[in-house]
Design a protein around this motif. Structure first.
Motif, PDB file in Angstrom:
ATOM      1  N   TRP A   1      -1.373  -1.120  -7.610  1.00 40.50           N
ATOM      2  CA  TRP A   1      -1.199  -1.267  -6.158  1.00 40.50           C
ATOM      3  C   TRP A   1      -2.512  -1.632  -5.478  1.00 40.50           C
ATOM      4  O   TRP A   1      -2.561  -2.530  -4.626  1.00 40.50           O
ATOM      5  CB  TRP A   1      -0.642   0.035  -5.589  1.00 40.50           C
ATOM      6  CG  TRP A   1      -0.647   0.157  -4.092  1.00 40.50           C
ATOM      7  CD1 TRP A   1      -1.506   0.902  -3.327  1.00 40.50           C
ATOM      8  CD2 TRP A   1       0.257  -0.464  -3.168  1.00 40.50           C
ATOM      9  NE1 TRP A   1      -1.199   0.783  -2.000  1.00 40.50           N
ATOM     10  CE2 TRP A   1      -0.112  -0.046  -1.871  1.00 40.50           C
ATOM     11  CE3 TRP A   1       1.337  -1.328  -3.317  1.00 40.50           C
ATOM     12  CZ2 TRP A   1       0.563  -0.467  -0.736  1.00 40.50           C
ATOM     13  CZ3 TRP A   1       2.016  -1.749  -2.186  1.00 40.50           C
ATOM     14  CH2 TRP A   1       1.628  -1.324  -0.904  1.00 40.50           C
ATOM     15  N   ARG A  56      -1.178  -7.528  -1.408  1.00 38.83           N
ATOM     16  CA  ARG A  56      -0.060  -6.868  -0.738  1.00 38.83           C
ATOM     17  C   ARG A  56       0.403  -7.580   0.525  1.00 38.83           C
ATOM     18  O   ARG A  56       1.265  -7.067   1.247  1.00 38.83           O
ATOM     19  CB  ARG A  56      -0.450  -5.426  -0.400  1.00 38.83           C
ATOM     20  CG  ARG A  56      -0.771  -4.592  -1.645  1.00 38.83           C
ATOM     21  CD  ARG A  56      -1.140  -3.163  -1.272  1.00 38.83           C
ATOM     22  NE  ARG A  56      -2.353  -3.103  -0.474  1.00 38.83           N
ATOM     23  CZ  ARG A  56      -3.583  -3.098  -0.962  1.00 38.83           C
ATOM     24  NH1 ARG A  56      -3.775  -3.165  -2.278  1.00 38.83           N
ATOM     25  NH2 ARG A  56      -4.625  -3.037  -0.170  1.00 38.83           N
ATOM     26  N   VAL A  80       4.145  -8.082   0.520  1.00 47.81           N
ATOM     27  CA  VAL A  80       4.987  -6.918   0.222  1.00 47.81           C
ATOM     28  C   VAL A  80       5.657  -6.443   1.502  1.00 47.81           C
ATOM     29  O   VAL A  80       5.019  -5.834   2.373  1.00 47.81           O
ATOM     30  CB  VAL A  80       4.164  -5.779  -0.407  1.00 47.81           C
ATOM     31  CG1 VAL A  80       5.049  -4.562  -0.648  1.00 47.81           C
ATOM     32  CG2 VAL A  80       3.521  -6.239  -1.709  1.00 47.81           C
ATOM     33  N   GLN A 134       9.310  -0.130  -8.281  1.00 48.73           N
ATOM     34  CA  GLN A 134       9.434  -1.135  -9.343  1.00 48.73           C
ATOM     35  C   GLN A 134       8.264  -1.047 -10.316  1.00 48.73           C
ATOM     36  O   GLN A 134       8.453  -1.051 -11.542  1.00 48.73           O
ATOM     37  CB  GLN A 134       9.504  -2.537  -8.726  1.00 48.73           C
ATOM     38  CG  GLN A 134      10.799  -2.834  -7.994  1.00 48.73           C
ATOM     39  CD  GLN A 134      10.806  -4.216  -7.369  1.00 48.73           C
ATOM     40  OE1 GLN A 134       9.839  -4.957  -7.490  1.00 48.73           O
ATOM     41  NE2 GLN A 134      11.888  -4.555  -6.693  1.00 48.73           N
ATOM     42  N   ASP A 153       8.372  -4.319   1.618  1.00 44.88           N
ATOM     43  CA  ASP A 153       8.815  -2.924   1.479  1.00 44.88           C
ATOM     44  C   ASP A 153       7.975  -2.241   0.409  1.00 44.88           C
ATOM     45  O   ASP A 153       8.270  -2.329  -0.786  1.00 44.88           O
ATOM     46  CB  ASP A 153      10.300  -2.895   1.092  1.00 44.88           C
ATOM     47  CG  ASP A 153      10.867  -1.484   1.047  1.00 44.88           C
ATOM     48  OD1 ASP A 153      10.081  -0.522   1.130  1.00 44.88           O
ATOM     49  OD2 ASP A 153      12.100  -1.349   0.933  1.00 44.88           O
ATOM     50  N   PRO A 154       6.898  -1.547   0.812  1.00 44.58           N
ATOM     51  CA  PRO A 154       6.017  -0.903  -0.167  1.00 44.58           C
ATOM     52  C   PRO A 154       6.741   0.092  -1.064  1.00 44.58           C
ATOM     53  O   PRO A 154       6.446   0.183  -2.258  1.00 44.58           O
ATOM     54  CB  PRO A 154       4.976  -0.194   0.703  1.00 44.58           C
ATOM     55  CG  PRO A 154       4.965  -0.974   1.983  1.00 44.58           C
ATOM     56  CD  PRO A 154       6.381  -1.406   2.195  1.00 44.58           C
ATOM     57  N   THR A 196       9.880   0.109  -2.228  1.00 44.18           N
ATOM     58  CA  THR A 196      10.596  -0.603  -3.287  1.00 44.18           C
ATOM     59  C   THR A 196       9.625  -1.188  -4.296  1.00 44.18           C
ATOM     60  O   THR A 196       9.831  -1.105  -5.515  1.00 44.18           O
ATOM     61  CB  THR A 196      11.463  -1.725  -2.688  1.00 44.18           C
ATOM     62  OG1 THR A 196      12.422  -1.151  -1.793  1.00 44.18           O
ATOM     63  CG2 THR A 196      12.187  -2.501  -3.773  1.00 44.18           C
ATOM     64  N   TYR A 197       8.548  -1.780  -3.804  1.00 42.31           N
ATOM     65  CA  TYR A 197       7.542  -2.400  -4.669  1.00 42.31           C
ATOM     66  C   TYR A 197       6.918  -1.354  -5.600  1.00 42.31           C
ATOM     67  O   TYR A 197       6.779  -1.592  -6.811  1.00 42.31           O
ATOM     68  CB  TYR A 197       6.468  -3.038  -3.787  1.00 42.31           C
ATOM     69  CG  TYR A 197       5.370  -3.753  -4.526  1.00 42.31           C
ATOM     70  CD1 TYR A 197       5.531  -5.063  -4.990  1.00 42.31           C
ATOM     71  CD2 TYR A 197       4.142  -3.127  -4.748  1.00 42.31           C
ATOM     72  CE1 TYR A 197       4.512  -5.713  -5.656  1.00 42.31           C
ATOM     73  CE2 TYR A 197       3.115  -3.776  -5.410  1.00 42.31           C
ATOM     74  CZ  TYR A 197       3.301  -5.075  -5.867  1.00 42.31           C
ATOM     75  OH  TYR A 197       2.285  -5.716  -6.531  1.00 42.31           O
ATOM     76  N   SER A 254      -4.058   1.264   2.509  1.00 40.90           N
ATOM     77  CA  SER A 254      -3.345   1.187   1.232  1.00 40.90           C
ATOM     78  C   SER A 254      -3.241   2.561   0.580  1.00 40.90           C
ATOM     79  O   SER A 254      -2.233   2.879  -0.054  1.00 40.90           O
ATOM     80  CB  SER A 254      -4.045   0.207   0.283  1.00 40.90           C
ATOM     81  OG  SER A 254      -5.312   0.701  -0.116  1.00 40.90           O
TER      82      SER A 254
END
Length: 299
Positions: free
Chosen positions: A40, A45, A48, A57, A50-51, A53-54, A4
C-alpha cells in the motif's frame, strides 16, 4: 504519507481478521498485514477509488500465497494441527458477558471460533478465500472475483462448494453466550477439582478432544473420543498442571467465546476452547504448542 497511514490503520483490524480467517495463524496474519502495508505504501494510489476494497484484495492475495506454502509445512506437523487461539477480550469474562456490538459480529462468536477454523482447514485455498470473503464478510461477488482474479461464475461455483462442505462438517454451535459461559465454568470447576463424574455430566457422550502440541509440548497424538476417555484425560492434565509453580488459570474471551487460558509467570501455557451445544460440550480443543500461543498475550 500521514494520510496513507490513517487510511491503512482505519482498515487494519478488518485486514488482520481476513488474513487470520484464511490462515488460522496469528503470526502469519500479522505478517500478511505488514506485507499489505508495504504494498500500500509503495503503490500509486491516485487511481484507488475504494481503499477498503483495494486493501482487502491485496491482503487476500498475500494470504493465499502464504496458505499454499503453509499447507506443505503442515504435512510434516507432529500430531493434530489446530489454528492459533486469539484473545478477543481484554480480561476475565464476567458471569454475564455483554452482547457483542453488531458492527463487530463478523469478528466474534462462531465467525472466528476455532471450531470453524478447523473446518476451513479442509477447504482448498481458493474455496477458503471465497468462503471467508463471501460468507463471513459478505463481500459482493464482483469484489471477491477481483480479489482472486477469477470470473464471477467461478466464484459462485466455489462459494456453493465451500458452503456445502462447511455446512456438512461444522459442529453444532450454541449461540447463547450465557450458556457457553456457564458450561465453561462447570467444565473448569470439574477439571480443577479432579471430579470425573462432574466432567461426565457436562460432556456429550461422543465428545471429541483434540490437542495440539506440535512436537514441542506433551499432547495426545490422536483425537480422543468419548466422554469417559475425555473426562479422565482432562482430569489427569489438570492434576499435572496443579503441580506447576506460579500457574494461573482463568476464563477469558478466546476467539469470541469463553475459553480457558493457563499462564505461567504471565506467559500463556495452554488454551482450551469448548464447542458447546444443547448445554453440553461437543468438542474440546486444546492448544499447547508454545509457538501458537502468541495471540493470547495480554495487552
Amino acid at each position: 504519507m500521514t494520510a496513507s497511514v490513517e487510511v491503512f490503520d482505519r482498515h487494519r483490524r478488518l485486514l488482520f481478521t481476513v488474513a487470520y480467517q484464511m490462515l488460522g495463524s496469528v503470526a502469519d496474519a500479522e505478517d500478511t498485514v505488514q506485507d499489505a502495508w508495504l504494498r500500500w505504501s509503495a503503490a500509486d494510489r491516485t487511481g484507488v477509488a475504494d481503499p477498503r476494497t483495494y486493501l482487502v484484495q491485496i491482503t487476500t492475495r498475500l494470504a493465499l500465497d502464504r496458505l499454499r506454502s503453509a499447507r506443505t509445512r503442515r504435512e510434516t506437523y507432529v500430531g493434530p494441527w489446530l489454528p492459533e487461539p486469539l484473545l478477543t477480550g481484554a480480561g476475565p469474562v464476567a458471569s454475564a458477558p455483554p452482547e457483542p456490538d453488531p458492527d463487530e459480529c463478523a469478528e466474534l462468536g462462531e465467525q472466528v471460533s476455532l471450531a470453524l477454523l478447523v473446518v476451513l482447514e479442509t477447504l482448498s485455498p481458493a474455496e477458503r478465500a471465497v468462503f471467508v470473503l463471501r460468507e463471513v464478510f459478505g463481500l459482493p461477488v464482483a469484489e471477491v472475483a477481483a480479489a482472486l482474479g477469477r470470473s464471477e461464475a467461478a466464484v459462485r461455483q466455489l462459494a456453493h462448494r465451500a458452503r456445502s462442505h462447511v455446512d456438512a462438517r461444522r459442529p453444532r454451535f450454541d449461540t447463547d453466550r450465557q450458556a457457553q459461559q456457564e458450561v465453561t465454568e462447570r467444565f473448569f470447576a470439574a477439571c480443577a477439582g479432579g471430579d470425573v463424574e462432574a466432567l461426565l455430566a457436562v460432556l456429550a457422550p461422543d465428545v471429541v478432544l483434540i490437542s495440539d502440541g506440535g512436537g514441542k509440548a506433551r499432547a495426545a497424538l490422536r483425537p480422543i473420543v468419548g466422554a469417559e476417555k475425555v473426562a479422565r484425560f482432562a482430569a489427569a492434565i489438570a492434576a499435572q498442571g496443579a503441580a506447576i509453580p506460579d500457574l494461573r488459570i482463568e476464563i477469558v474471551e478466546v476467539n469470541g467465546c469463553p475459553g480457558i487460558v493457563a499462564r505461567v509467570d504471565g506467559a500463556p501455557f495452554v488454551a482450551v476452547s469448548l464447542v458447546v451445544a444443547d448445554g453440553i460440550v461437543q468438542q474440546v480443543l486444546v492448544v499447547r504448542n508454545p509457538d501458537k500461543l502468541t495471540g493470547l498475550a495480554q495487552p
